[in-house]
Write an enzyme that holds these catalytic residues in place. Structure first.
Site, PDB file in Angstrom:
ATOM      1  N   ASN A  10      33.356  21.171 -34.316  1.00  0.00           N
ATOM      2  CA  ASN A  10      31.964  20.823 -34.056  1.00  0.00           C
ATOM      3  C   ASN A  10      31.983  19.461 -33.362  1.00  0.00           C
ATOM      4  OD1 ASN A  10      29.286  20.137 -34.068  1.00  0.00           O
ATOM      5  ND2 ASN A  10      29.019  20.319 -36.284  1.00  0.00           N
ATOM      6  N   ARG A  89      31.210  25.226 -32.694  1.00  0.00           N
ATOM      7  CA  ARG A  89      29.777  25.257 -32.986  1.00  0.00           C
ATOM      8  C   ARG A  89      29.021  24.731 -31.763  1.00  0.00           C
ATOM      9  NH1 ARG A  89      26.045  20.789 -35.506  1.00  0.00           N
ATOM     10  NH2 ARG A  89      24.171  22.013 -35.728  1.00  0.00           N
ATOM     11  N   HIS A 178      20.108  25.881 -37.220  1.00  0.00           N
ATOM     12  CA  HIS A 178      20.727  26.194 -38.524  1.00  0.00           C
ATOM     13  C   HIS A 178      20.956  27.698 -38.687  1.00  0.00           C
ATOM     14  CE1 HIS A 178      18.716  22.343 -40.291  1.00  0.00           C
ATOM     15  NE2 HIS A 178      19.972  22.067 -39.973  1.00  0.00           N
ATOM     16  N   ARG A 239      13.940  12.456 -39.405  1.00  0.00           N
ATOM     17  CA  ARG A 239      13.061  13.088 -38.410  1.00  0.00           C
ATOM     18  C   ARG A 239      11.702  13.403 -39.024  1.00  0.00           C
ATOM     19  NH1 ARG A 239      17.222  17.700 -36.848  1.00  0.00           N
ATOM     20  NH2 ARG A 239      18.936  16.397 -37.545  1.00  0.00           N
ATOM     21  N   GLU A 382      28.849  27.114 -43.136  1.00  0.00           N
ATOM     22  CA  GLU A 382      28.710  27.363 -41.700  1.00  0.00           C
ATOM     23  C   GLU A 382      30.068  27.532 -41.021  1.00  0.00           C
ATOM     24  OE1 GLU A 382      25.900  24.006 -42.091  1.00  0.00           O
ATOM     25  OE2 GLU A 382      24.960  24.850 -40.315  1.00  0.00           O
TER      26      GLU A 382
END
Ligand code: ADP
Length: 396
Positions: A10, A89, A178, A239, A382
């Site tokens: 990733n 990813r 996600h 966020r 993941e």
């Protein structure tokens, strides 16, 4: 372990996470992180057999140097020959990528072309992929997209209430993120309630630093809270989530620059902005327990917003087999889950306090009382999804 390892990468703009997944047992044999790229303190650290190590990177192209270090490391550990594929990813696949693809020059170009939609992520992924392709020239490499799982959303879920021209000219729509996490936990949840995934309905609540809710019908995403970018939807660590877009115009008129506004909304809002203390959920809860006003409001707001999304996603489904909590906060924070369930009491949810306390630190479980609607905790994985998808394509 022979011939069963997939290296998962990733690659971010200044960091690169990696894990070597044993696809037979599903565990990470080796995992690590390269960080501070572009700075003198750039380094790669990793965990193998429970032991942590670190290696300082010299000056140069840190993505390449980090991947080169990973190659040397797997050689030293005698694992290199067992690696059968590399899975990457990728945050944004736009509408182009609806599933995992094998990497080649044209795919790299397509991912680069989507940089407009994910300027912080896609260019950084491509740098990591090129470094990995140079370092592992004989291995097949794959791109697994965060957005792919949500490509099954109907138009009414992904279309913004704006002129169609903005979609046609610029691709402005809801993409959702996600995806690998929502995919994984919904499959695990179906097993937990003993239903075929094709006949199940779940609302998956991924609460990490980034957070999103997803309505999953018959194993497919039918709506999700992140939007055109991962800024939309829930309140997150830093966020803001959903916000009246006029606030942006208002701040610009007040003399803020565009960069300052987006820095504020991406990096200084959420739990951090409201608590005035920290983006870390643990810190917020600790301060709340000591009576801190900002932290208490941040906690209340966070849980209220998750419950509002869960409530609204009842509309996207005909029935509901369970609410799934996952990711750092969802898997570990008993008070957050408890408060969310309390906010959902109108739907009949009743926390089982002992079960909620037990389902932490990697333990899965149902956290609601018997004979009440189900909510469960399922640790996400993941990397495992990326490894499995890569292996499936390798053997296809
Ligand atoms: P990312 O989106 O970076 O992958 P994670 O899924 O690792 O994020 O989640 C990070 C969040 O999980 C942080 O807010 C952290 O406070 C929270 N978290 C981790 N462990 C716990 C815990 N034991 N209790 C409460 N929150 C936790």
């Amino acid at each position: 372990m022979s011939n069963s390892l997939v290296l998962v990468i990733n690659s971010g703009s200044s960091s690169l996470k990696f894990a070597l997944i044993d696809t037979v047992v599903g565990d990470a044999v080796l995992s690590g992180l390269g960080e501070c790229f572009g700075l003198p303190e750039a380094n790669v650290s990793w965990k193998y057999n429970g032991e942590k190590s670190e290696y300082a990177l010299s000056e140069g192209n840190h993505h390449q140097l980090a991947v080169d270090r990973i190659v040397a490391l797997v050689e030293e550990l005698g694992l290199k020959d067992d690696i059968i594929a590399v899975g990457h990813r990728v945050v944004h696949g736009g509408e182009k990528f609806t599933s995992t693809v094998k990497l080649d020059e044209s795919v790299l170009e397509e991912i680069e072309n989507l940089s407009d939609l994910a300027p912080l992520h896609n260019p950084a992924h491509v740098i990591g992929m090129r470094a990995s392709m140079a370092a592992f020239p004989t291995l097949s490499q794959y791109a697994v997209f965060d957005t792919a799982f949500h490509q099954t959303m109907p138009a009414k879920a992904y279309t913004g209430a704006i002129s169609r021209k903005l979609y046609e000219d610029y691709g402005i729509r809801r993409y959702g993120f996600h995806g690998t996490s929502h995919y994984f936990v919904s499959r695990e949840a179906a097993k937990m309630v003993n239903k075929p995934i094709e006949e199940s309905s779940f609302i998956s609540v991924h609460l990490g630093n980034g957070a999103s809710v997803c309505a999953i019908k018959n194993g497919m995403s039918v709506d999700t809270s992140m939007g055109f970018t991962p800024l939309a939807g829930l309140m997150m660590g830093t966020r803001c989530g959903d916000l009246d877009p006029s606030i942006i115009e208002f701040l610009l008129k007040k003399g803020w620059t565009q960069e300052e506004v987006f820095d504020e909304l991406n990096k200084k809002s959420g739990l951090l902005g409201v608590s005035g203390l920290t983006s870390d959920c643990r810190g917020v809860i600790e301060a709340m327990e000591n009576g801190h006003e900002g932290a208490t409001l941040a906690f209340e707001l966070f849980c209220y917003r998750v419950a509002k999304y869960v409530g609204s996603y009842m509309v996207a489904l005909d029935e509901l087999d369970g609410i799934i909590f996952t990711a750092g906060i969802g898997e570990n924070s008993q008070p957050i889950r408890s408060k969310i369930l309390e906010n959902l009491k109108i739907f009949g949810y009743r926390e089982d306090e002992a079960a909620n306390a037990a389902a932490r630190f990697g333990n899965k479980g149902i956290i609601t009382q018997p004979n009440t609607p189900l909510a469960m905790v399922i640790p996400t994985n993941e990397e495992w999804v990326i490894a499995k998808e890569s292996m499936a394509l390798l053997h296809a």
